[in-house]
Design an enzyme around this catalytic site. Structure first.
Site, PDB file in Angstrom:
ATOM      1  N   TYR A 191       0.953  -1.200  -0.004  1.00 47.48           N
ATOM      2  CA  TYR A 191       0.063  -0.085   0.005  1.00 47.48           C
ATOM      3  C   TYR A 191       0.963   1.213  -0.018  1.00 47.48           C
ATOM      4  CZ  TYR A 191      -3.548   3.333   1.459  1.00 47.48           C
ATOM      5  OH  TYR A 191      -4.453   4.334   1.356  1.00 47.48           O
ATOM      6  N   LYS A 195       1.063   4.058  -3.143  1.00 50.69           N
ATOM      7  CA  LYS A 195       0.468   5.491  -3.071  1.00 50.69           C
ATOM      8  C   LYS A 195       1.608   6.519  -3.082  1.00 50.69           C
ATOM      9  CE  LYS A 195      -3.904   4.785  -2.333  1.00 50.69           C
ATOM     10  NZ  LYS A 195      -4.845   5.201  -3.202  1.00 50.69           N
TER      11      LYS A 195
END
Length: 297
Positions: A191, A195
């Site tokens: 993640y 991002k």
């Protein structure tokens, strides 16, 4: 491995840029976005629930005349559509089932947009996913799926949007990033890395396309279905989805041009943020940079 116990306001303040921070909608933000999207068409990915649904509703309130809602679940998209039409019954709302990681599916989405509106003025890349697992343990397919959705999906839909946008027209893109990109959290590498890539991608798209305003936003810590399954993070999720939506509308307006190619959090106070615009531009703030002292020899 779980994240160490932290106060519930930790993530609100650890990357504080304005003195005042918010967890819910507030008058100043509502004032600056009121009627800011009248006559505009908007494409929103991941619009079937949660933050995506909140973003779609916010654009409807701001006067958008056309919305393209994209996600995999058509039934949930229809629920979002019904909510939008209660807010703005004159809006034209198109629902498209799409896997944003598939070039073929995104081509179908692109054609649907072309058939319905010819082009869209605004794109919000909200479709995203977050997985957990230590690097030594996590299945490679699960780790890579986060990269596929968060990075490849953002790339493919952005590419389609840029093809649709007339060369003489000003465009706006909001990329949903995360404060997590600036952190090192055990068992969240897929993640965080994805991002972080979205933040840098935002800067590059802005650099390559002078007619397009591109901003990455942290949408707050909202109790989504993904967060609800994270027992060690759920207690942080106290931000209201309406704040995410209103701030997404703000960054996709001319008023936020000083944020082009940059990152901003929906928690930051919009008036205080605007008061810093000269500093943001002159010092080239809110972009990904290395920190430290480096020899040029």
């Amino acid at each position: 491995m779980s994240t160490p116990s932290l106060p519930s306001d930790h993530f609100l303040h650890c990357y504080q840029f304005t003195e005042t921070n918010h967890r819910d909608v507030y008058p100043a933000l509502q004032t600056v976005i009121a009627d800011s999207q009248v006559g505009k068409t908007v494409l929103i990915t991941g619009a079937s629930r949660g933050i995506g649904r909140g973003i779609a509703s916010a654009f409807a309130k701001a006067g958008a005349s056309g919305l393209v809602l994209a996600a995999r679940n058509v039934q949930k998209l229809e629920e979002t559509k019904a909510e939008i039409l209660k807010i703005n019954g004159k809006a034209k709302v198109v629902v498209v089932s799409v896997d944003t990681t598939s070039p073929e599916a995104v081509s179908v989405l692109e054609q649907a947009v072309k058939d319905a509106f010819g082009h869209v003025d605004i794109l919000v890349n909200n479709a995203g996913i977050g997985g957990r697992g230590l690097v030594k343990d996590i299945d490679v397919n699960k780790w890579w799926s986060d990269m596929e959705v968060n990075v490849k999906g953002t790339f493919l839909v952005t590419q389609a949007y840029l093809r649709l946008l007339p060369a003489d027209k000003r465009g706006f893109i909001g990329n949903v990033g995360s404060y997590a990109a600036e952190m090192a959290i055990p068992d969240a590498s897929s993640y965080i890395v994805s991002k972080l890539a979205v933040h840098r991608f935002t800067e590059l798209v802005a650099l390559e396309n002078p007619n397009v305003q591109v901003v990455a936003l942290h949408p707050g810590s909202v109790m989504t279905s993904i967060v609800a399954d994270m027992s060690d993070f759920a207690h942080f999720a106290r931000d209201k989805v309406g704040l995410s939506g209103d701030f997404a509308v703000y960054i996709c307006s001319e008023r936020a041009s000083y944020l082009n190619g940059r990152y901003a959090s929906c928690n930051w106070d919009v008036r205080e943020l605007e008061a810093k615009k000269d500093e943001i531009i002159s010092k080239d703030l809110l972009k990904e940079r290395l920190a430290g002292v480096y020899s040029t020899v």
